[in-house]
Design a protein around this motif. Structure first.
Motif, PDB file in Angstrom:
ATOM      1  N   LYS A  47      25.511  41.511  73.834  1.00 41.91           N
ATOM      2  CA  LYS A  47      26.557  41.324  74.840  1.00 41.91           C
ATOM      3  C   LYS A  47      27.773  40.618  74.246  1.00 41.91           C
ATOM      4  N   VAL A  48      27.521  39.641  73.386  1.00 41.34           N
ATOM      5  CA  VAL A  48      28.618  38.925  72.738  1.00 41.34           C
ATOM      6  C   VAL A  48      29.415  39.876  71.854  1.00 41.34           C
ATOM      7  N   LEU A  49      28.709  40.699  71.098  1.00 37.70           N
ATOM      8  CA  LEU A  49      29.404  41.655  70.224  1.00 37.70           C
ATOM      9  C   LEU A  49      30.217  42.655  71.038  1.00 37.70           C
ATOM     10  N   ASP A  93      36.090  33.087  64.245  1.00 41.09           N
ATOM     11  CA  ASP A  93      35.771  31.977  65.150  1.00 41.09           C
ATOM     12  C   ASP A  93      34.652  32.339  66.122  1.00 41.09           C
ATOM     13  N   ARG A  94      34.762  33.500  66.749  1.00 40.24           N
ATOM     14  CA  ARG A  94      33.735  33.915  67.723  1.00 40.24           C
ATOM     15  C   ARG A  94      32.379  34.102  67.059  1.00 40.24           C
ATOM     16  N   CYS A  95      32.375  34.712  65.879  1.00 36.89           N
ATOM     17  CA  CYS A  95      31.105  34.924  65.184  1.00 36.89           C
ATOM     18  C   CYS A  95      30.475  33.596  64.781  1.00 36.89           C
ATOM     19  N   ARG A  96      31.282  32.646  64.364  1.00 35.56           N
ATOM     20  CA  ARG A  96      30.750  31.336  64.009  1.00 35.56           C
ATOM     21  C   ARG A  96      30.183  30.640  65.259  1.00 35.56           C
ATOM     22  N   GLU A  97      30.910  30.698  66.378  1.00 38.36           N
ATOM     23  CA  GLU A  97      30.446  30.080  67.621  1.00 38.36           C
ATOM     24  C   GLU A  97      29.127  30.685  68.096  1.00 38.36           C
ATOM     25  N   GLU A  98      29.001  31.986  67.959  1.00 37.04           N
ATOM     26  CA  GLU A  98      27.818  32.693  68.470  1.00 37.04           C
ATOM     27  C   GLU A  98      26.731  32.877  67.410  1.00 37.04           C
ATOM     28  N   ARG A  99      26.992  32.333  66.221  1.00 42.70           N
ATOM     29  CA  ARG A  99      26.045  32.445  65.096  1.00 42.70           C
ATOM     30  C   ARG A  99      25.717  33.900  64.768  1.00 42.70           C
ATOM     31  N   ILE A 100      26.760  34.680  64.646  1.00 46.05           N
ATOM     32  CA  ILE A 100      26.614  36.085  64.266  1.00 46.05           C
ATOM     33  C   ILE A 100      27.130  36.235  62.843  1.00 46.05           C
ATOM     34  N   TYR A 101      26.285  36.716  61.965  1.00 41.17           N
ATOM     35  CA  TYR A 101      26.655  36.843  60.553  1.00 41.17           C
ATOM     36  C   TYR A 101      26.495  38.284  60.117  1.00 41.17           C
ATOM     37  N   PHE A 102      27.455  38.733  59.372  1.00 37.06           N
ATOM     38  CA  PHE A 102      27.362  40.101  58.826  1.00 37.06           C
ATOM     39  C   PHE A 102      27.966  40.136  57.458  1.00 37.06           C
TER      40      PHE A 102
END
Length: 102
Positions: A47-49, A93-102
C-alpha cells in the motif's frame, strides 16, 4: 468482540458501581487502541509503494501541464533537473520512513 456492557446485561445495577465504570472506560480505551493498531498494521509495504507511485505519477502530470503551458503561452520552461532532484529526494525520504529498500 463483545461489547463490555453485554457482560453485565443480567446485572444492570453493577454498571453504576465506580469500579465497573472505570473498567468500562478502560476497556473502551483498549478497544480504540486495538482499532488503531489494526489500521496501522494494515498499512502494508504494498500500500505504501502504491501511494508513492501515485505521488510520483501526480508530480509527473504536474510537470507535463507546466510544459504544455510553456508551449502554449511561451512561459519559462519547467526546471526538469530540479523536479527530478525533488522527486528523488521524496522517494528516498518515503522509503527510509517506511523501511523500504531496493
Amino acid at each position: 468482540m463483545k461489547n463490555i456492557r453485554q457482560l453485565f446485561k443480567d446485572k444492570d445495577y453493577l454498571l453504576e458501581e465506580p469500579e465497573v465504570e472505570q473498567l468500562i472506560a478502560y476497556c473502551e480505551e483498549l478497544q480504540d487502541e486495538i482499532v488503531e493498531f489494526k489500521f496501522e498494521k494494515g498499512k502494508s509495504k504494498e500500500k505504501v509503494l502504491l501511494e508513492i507511485i501515485r505521488e510520483i505519477s501526480n508530480s509527473c502530470q504536474d510537470i507535463q501541464k507546466q510544459q504544455l503551458e510553456h508551449e502554449r503561452f511561451d512561459y519559462e520552461a519547467p526546471d526538469y533537473r530540479n523536479a527530478v532532484l525533488n522527486l528523488k529526494k521524496y522517494l528516498d525520504d518515503r522509503c527510509r520512513e517506511e523501511r523500504i529498500y531496493f
